[in-house]
Design a protein around this motif. Structure first.
Motif, mmCIF file in Angstrom:
data_model
loop_
_atom_site.group_PDB
_atom_site.id
_atom_site.type_symbol
_atom_site.label_atom_id
_atom_site.label_comp_id
_atom_site.label_asym_id
_atom_site.label_seq_id
_atom_site.Cartn_x
_atom_site.Cartn_y
_atom_site.Cartn_z
ATOM 1 N N MET A 1 20.452 -2.953 7.958
ATOM 2 C CA MET A 1 21.491 -2.601 7.012
ATOM 3 C C MET A 1 20.965 -2.780 5.593
ATOM 4 S SD MET A 1 23.968 -1.669 8.967
ATOM 5 C CE MET A 1 25.407 -1.533 7.976
ATOM 6 N N ILE A 2 21.480 -1.945 4.718
ATOM 7 C CA ILE A 2 21.133 -2.005 3.308
ATOM 8 C C ILE A 2 22.403 -2.375 2.556
ATOM 9 C CG2 ILE A 2 20.348 -0.657 1.327
ATOM 10 C CD1 ILE A 2 18.827 1.066 3.497
ATOM 11 N N ALA A 3 22.329 -3.430 1.744
ATOM 12 C CA ALA A 3 23.476 -3.899 0.976
ATOM 13 C C ALA A 3 23.389 -3.345 -0.444
ATOM 14 C CB ALA A 3 23.505 -5.412 0.951
ATOM 15 N N ILE A 4 24.499 -2.808 -0.923
ATOM 16 C CA ILE A 4 24.571 -2.263 -2.273
ATOM 17 C C ILE A 4 25.702 -2.979 -2.990
ATOM 18 C CG2 ILE A 4 24.971 -0.197 -3.670
ATOM 19 C CD1 ILE A 4 23.998 1.417 -1.236
ATOM 20 N N SER A 5 25.385 -3.516 -4.178
ATOM 21 C CA SER A 5 26.408 -4.234 -4.929
ATOM 22 C C SER A 5 26.291 -3.911 -6.408
ATOM 23 C CB SER A 5 26.259 -5.740 -4.705
ATOM 24 O OG SER A 5 25.039 -6.200 -5.249
ATOM 25 N N ASP A 6 27.327 -4.275 -7.147
ATOM 26 C CA ASP A 6 27.352 -4.119 -8.596
ATOM 27 C C ASP A 6 26.928 -5.451 -9.202
ATOM 28 O OD1 ASP A 6 27.911 -3.815 -11.265
ATOM 29 O OD2 ASP A 6 29.929 -3.032 -10.988
ATOM 30 N N ASP A 7 25.707 -5.523 -9.707
ATOM 31 C CA ASP A 7 25.212 -6.806 -10.213
ATOM 32 C C ASP A 7 25.929 -7.265 -11.471
ATOM 33 O OD1 ASP A 7 24.073 -4.933 -11.901
ATOM 34 O OD2 ASP A 7 22.086 -5.842 -11.894
ATOM 35 N N LYS A 8 26.694 -6.363 -12.110
ATOM 36 C CA LYS A 8 27.469 -6.748 -13.281
ATOM 37 C C LYS A 8 28.770 -7.439 -12.886
ATOM 38 C CE LYS A 8 27.458 -2.495 -14.758
ATOM 39 N NZ LYS A 8 26.782 -1.960 -13.596
ATOM 40 N N ASP A 9 29.173 -7.329 -11.628
ATOM 41 C CA ASP A 9 30.426 -7.913 -11.146
ATOM 42 C C ASP A 9 30.164 -8.625 -9.827
ATOM 43 O OD1 ASP A 9 32.972 -8.597 -10.381
ATOM 44 O OD2 ASP A 9 33.752 -6.554 -10.386
ATOM 45 N N PRO A 10 29.810 -9.909 -9.907
ATOM 46 C CA PRO A 10 29.484 -10.649 -8.683
ATOM 47 C C PRO A 10 30.632 -10.720 -7.670
ATOM 48 C CG PRO A 10 28.869 -11.909 -10.637
ATOM 49 C CD PRO A 10 29.636 -10.713 -11.102
ATOM 50 N N SER A 11 31.867 -10.525 -8.124
ATOM 51 C CA SER A 11 33.001 -10.605 -7.195
ATOM 52 C C SER A 11 33.321 -9.257 -6.538
ATOM 53 C CB SER A 11 34.244 -11.124 -7.920
ATOM 54 O OG SER A 11 34.653 -10.196 -8.917
ATOM 55 N N ALA A 12 32.596 -8.215 -6.928
ATOM 56 C CA ALA A 12 32.839 -6.877 -6.358
ATOM 57 C C ALA A 12 32.392 -6.835 -4.896
ATOM 58 C CB ALA A 12 32.094 -5.818 -7.160
ATOM 59 N N ALA A 13 32.994 -5.931 -4.172
ATOM 60 C CA ALA A 13 32.648 -5.759 -2.759
ATOM 61 C C ALA A 13 31.194 -5.303 -2.609
ATOM 62 C CB ALA A 13 33.569 -4.736 -2.120
ATOM 63 N N VAL A 14 30.609 -5.656 -1.496
ATOM 64 C CA VAL A 14 29.253 -5.222 -1.153
ATOM 65 C C VAL A 14 29.375 -4.125 -0.103
ATOM 66 C CG1 VAL A 14 27.057 -5.926 -0.136
ATOM 67 C CG2 VAL A 14 28.288 -7.487 -1.648
ATOM 68 N N LEU A 15 28.716 -3.010 -0.350
ATOM 69 C CA LEU A 15 28.700 -1.911 0.615
ATOM 70 C C LEU A 15 27.506 -2.091 1.534
ATOM 71 C CD1 LEU A 15 29.335 1.105 -1.784
ATOM 72 C CD2 LEU A 15 31.004 -0.105 -0.381
ATOM 73 N N LEU A 16 27.744 -1.997 2.819
ATOM 74 C CA LEU A 16 26.664 -2.073 3.797
ATOM 75 C C LEU A 16 26.470 -0.698 4.407
ATOM 76 C CD1 LEU A 16 27.536 -5.411 5.617
ATOM 77 C CD2 LEU A 16 25.775 -5.030 3.895
ATOM 78 N N MET A 17 25.240 -0.209 4.341
ATOM 79 C CA MET A 17 24.921 1.114 4.875
ATOM 80 C C MET A 17 23.696 1.009 5.769
ATOM 81 S SD MET A 17 25.432 3.291 1.371
ATOM 82 C CE MET A 17 25.612 4.900 2.101
ATOM 83 N N SER A 18 23.718 1.767 6.848
ATOM 84 C CA SER A 18 22.535 1.824 7.712
ATOM 85 C C SER A 18 21.479 2.690 7.037
ATOM 86 C CB SER A 18 22.895 2.418 9.074
ATOM 87 O OG SER A 18 23.175 3.808 8.936
ATOM 88 N N ARG A 19 20.281 2.640 7.537
ATOM 89 C CA ARG A 19 19.206 3.475 6.985
ATOM 90 C C ARG A 19 19.550 4.958 7.124
ATOM 91 N NH1 ARG A 19 14.163 1.283 6.115
ATOM 92 N NH2 ARG A 19 13.135 3.135 6.913
ATOM 93 N N VAL A 20 20.191 5.326 8.219
ATOM 94 C CA VAL A 20 20.585 6.723 8.421
ATOM 95 C C VAL A 20 21.645 7.117 7.381
ATOM 96 C CG1 VAL A 20 21.729 8.328 9.996
ATOM 97 C CG2 VAL A 20 19.991 6.765 10.859
#
Length: 52
Positions: free
Chosen positions: A1-20
């Protein structure tokens, strides 16, 4: 899984996406499927960022 987050907002949700999933997303970006969401030059200037 690849985690994507907004580093400017530590409380924002993290999106998890597969490589596909992220590969398909990038394919869409390259194909221009999201061009309608791009900021205009005027919007970029108003936000104080350069065109990328």
């Amino acid at each position: 899984m690849i985690a994507i987050s907004d580093d400017k907002d530590p409380s924002a949700a993290v999106l998890l996406m597969s490589r596909v999933e992220i590969s398909k997303f990038f394919d869409g970006v390259i194909a221009g499927e999201f061009d309608d969401f791009r900021a205009s030059e005027d919007e970029l200037q108003a936000a104080g960022v350069g065109a990328g």
